[in-house]
Design a protein around this motif. Sequence first.
Motif, PDB file in Angstrom:
ATOM      1  N   CYS A 534       0.725  -1.149  -0.034  1.00 10.38           N
ATOM      2  CA  CYS A 534      -0.057  -0.209  -0.082  1.00 10.38           C
ATOM      3  C   CYS A 534       0.895   1.331   0.031  1.00 10.38           C
ATOM      4  O   CYS A 534       0.672   2.219  -0.849  1.00 10.38           O
ATOM      5  CB  CYS A 534      -0.939  -0.093   1.434  1.00 10.38           C
ATOM      6  SG  CYS A 534      -1.997   1.318   1.442  1.00 10.38           S
ATOM      7  N   SER A 573      -8.694  -1.165  -2.582  1.00 12.27           N
ATOM      8  CA  SER A 573      -8.262  -0.340  -1.414  1.00 12.27           C
ATOM      9  C   SER A 573      -9.239   0.055  -0.529  1.00 12.27           C
ATOM     10  O   SER A 573      -9.013   0.939   0.330  1.00 12.27           O
ATOM     11  CB  SER A 573      -7.549   1.130  -2.037  1.00 12.27           C
ATOM     12  OG  SER A 573      -8.444   1.691  -2.713  1.00 12.27           O
ATOM     13  N   HIS A 576      -8.316   0.599   2.722  1.00  9.57           N
ATOM     14  CA  HIS A 576      -6.952   1.290   3.080  1.00  9.57           C
ATOM     15  C   HIS A 576      -7.160   3.024   2.841  1.00  9.57           C
ATOM     16  O   HIS A 576      -7.120   3.306   1.604  1.00  9.57           O
ATOM     17  CB  HIS A 576      -5.743   1.120   2.287  1.00  9.57           C
ATOM     18  CG  HIS A 576      -5.409  -0.514   2.376  1.00  9.57           C
ATOM     19  ND1 HIS A 576      -4.739  -0.802   3.427  1.00  9.57           N
ATOM     20  CD2 HIS A 576      -5.696  -1.736   1.793  1.00  9.57           C
ATOM     21  CE1 HIS A 576      -4.321  -1.982   3.321  1.00  9.57           C
ATOM     22  NE2 HIS A 576      -5.284  -2.869   2.462  1.00  9.57           N
ATOM     23  N   LEU A 579      -4.509   5.336   1.140  1.00  7.51           N
ATOM     24  CA  LEU A 579      -4.204   4.942  -0.200  1.00  7.51           C
ATOM     25  C   LEU A 579      -5.447   5.553  -0.998  1.00  7.51           C
ATOM     26  O   LEU A 579      -5.214   6.380  -2.095  1.00  7.51           O
ATOM     27  CB  LEU A 579      -4.190   3.472  -0.703  1.00  7.51           C
ATOM     28  CG  LEU A 579      -4.229   2.956  -2.199  1.00  7.51           C
ATOM     29  CD1 LEU A 579      -2.983   3.729  -2.610  1.00  7.51           C
ATOM     30  CD2 LEU A 579      -3.957   1.532  -2.033  1.00  7.51           C
TER      31      LEU A 579
END
Length: 832
Positions: A534, A573, A576, A579
């Motif tokens: 990531c 993602s 995340h 990200l």
Amino acid sequence: MDMDSASSVVLQALTQATSQDTAVLKPAEEQLRQWETQPGFYSVLLNIFNNHMLDVNVRWLAVLYFKNGIDRYWRRVAPHALSEEEKTSLRAGLITNFNEPVNQIATQIAVLIAKVARLDCPRQWPELIPILLEALLTFYHVTKTLASKRLAQDRRLFQDLASGIYSFACSLWSHHTDCFLQQIYARDEAAALSSLERTLLSLKGRNICTNTNSCSLSHIQHSRQIGSDSTCREKLEKMIILYTKVLLDFLEYHPCAFIPLIQRSLEFAVSYVFTPCMNLIKMIVKNDAYKPAKNIDDSKPESLEAHKIKTAFFTHPTLTEIGRRLVSHYFLLTEEELAMWEEDPESFAVEETGGDSWKYSLRPCTEVLFLDIFHNYSQTLTPVLLDMVQNLQGPTNVEDPVQLLMKDAVYNAVGLAAYELFDNVDFDQWFKNQLLGELQVSHHRYKLIRRRVIWLIGQWISVKFKSDLRPLLYEVILTLMQDPDLVVRIETSGFVFNARSPVDDFEFRTEQFLPYLESIFGLLFQLLQQVTECDTKMQVLHVISCVIERVNIQIRPYVGCLVQYLPLLWKQSEEHNMLRCAILTTLIHLVQGLGAESKNLYPFLLPVIQLSTDVSQPPHVYLLEDGLELWYGHTCSTLTFMTLTKNSLRQTFMNFIEFLHVHMFCFVFLPVFLQNYAESLCRSFCDLLKDITNEGQVQVLKVVEIALKVSPILGAHMFQPLLPAVFRGIVDGERYPVVMSTYLGIMGRVLLQNSSFFSTLLTQMASECSQEMDLLLGSVIEMWVDRMDNITQPERRKLSSLALLSLLPSDNSSGFLLEMNLVKLLRFGCFE
């Protein structure tokens, strides 16, 4: 939940939840999840994990469920919060049994008691500390947690507690240390290990308690025994590291009282080959309390005495030896790092460029120490470093790994000290005559130097590098982006050590870069697809965003593949958020570059904007501001909204209406609201901040930030009780990036729009911390500049930069510190 009937049922469910059979495990977990909000559930769990006759795995699981319940249901404001009656019973039950035989369970119980203590001690749990004096493990975890609280009232309460704890911890430490040494001499290894564990725990508790204003020179005296018994030196490595931490805390909080220990500390640290003591040397070298004033007559006697001791110790031979040893020994890549490079190159690159710490070396600490010593003694160390460079000029034998590692280490030092070496290195000539040739060596063993040289250029490009050499550099980048080694390509993709792009500097000329745009952009896209970490994807996306931003509409012919890939990356993602922030930034620049041609992105953009601006969804904490900027850029780029579905438009605009309602209220009615209700609102916020998550803190602090934006003077006055906590959060280096960014936004507005109030706040904090205003302000500036990367919103970043630059006319040490960081501040875009 009836205790008698419930215990067997919960015990059965916990037993099933430890099963390896998913058919048994899943229903049990679901049943336990349903019981989480039932009254009496945690009392049953307490009885289960306190029963030493039960299976260890079942007891372990009971502790974990109890600990998770504290996070979710212990706070008074939490949904389904535990009743005060049950919490009182649970608190009493937690401290009735400290003879847990299983160390892992004992540790978890200690942690969960610490969690409860953070919320309830000492008001609702005054009996905790006296009882804990009999339990070292729990004592350590509780004091560590209590010491982390930052509000002024909590700090004062902890200081009161610490004054009673400290002498007890010292006596425990002294007793267990004596026992350990006696048992070592008697060769009773089992008893010695037990005593050593107790010694370490008591020292940790003692160290936490000294982080108050109550310690004195007599406390420091205990540290003078460090290393005095050479027979036990090898046996006491962990202890020495902890002793060093004690010294560091004394030095940080009481530099004047530490002066008698400067000479012995430096001798000890250097004789112990730096390893656990680098921070001790660094803090003595850079401590402003040990530097005389520009006008010697204005210097304090303590500062002159400390400066005299430092000058006598750091002689030319000592500095030369320290400088050479740091570079030639501690800057070398280790065998473990080289093995990691071969086995998992991307993980190695992440560790080197963005990891929390390098697992296999002391280099992070060594580099900081090297920079501090080099800055303070550059006249002595510059010739030493240049001599090391000179000895390594010319081609390096690829069959000689020692020479390759040494060149890598020396080039690392030259890159780190780039600003200090500005007047001593003709970098343009060095690039043409030496470095360029090294980048063209294609041998696989030379990848170490190729990667280090491109990083070195990245360090120097904003210091001294002629614009006429840029095309030559782009040719090199194009070649290295096709290097067979992934680490070299990651480093080349934008000098990612500082997460910046090869085009992200003041000398960039679009016309020089355009001939290489298609090839470099294509290689960046290939790298983005290839990497899996990531952090690496974020770094590559940052470079791509910078390229798009610089070339603007000229990127249009080359972004088709990126437009197709970003929806897939967004979906991958989902877990995340950082990200996704990087993806949003890329989309913002992409929409600006494509203009009306961004219509192919509509089916993707609208759901992204909708999620980012939906305040009912948890990710909005990270995505909201970037989502709004994307929406603004999108609407400015095109008017063909009607090609979208009505339902999608309706939901998106509902998000904006809700958001605008809040902001309209803030800007139109907030001044009147503050005058009538700010005092009670501020009290509520102070209470809330003690018991809410980081995300909740951000939401509370955003209200303060908006108030300061609408009415700087009234807002600062009304929320004055909250601002010391914000100030301390900055000085302490708040680790949660979004919270730190909000802290800096608030303090930036106070500093820029209400400077007199900031001066009053600084005076107040200096008094509370027993620290000189100049030193405290210097700490704020240093942390502010260091954490500027936490600020992702352009408006807030410019605000912070301008706020800091407003201090530049100052003729004190803070003004000097800002001048040193001026280039870095400019790079954050405060004048764009």
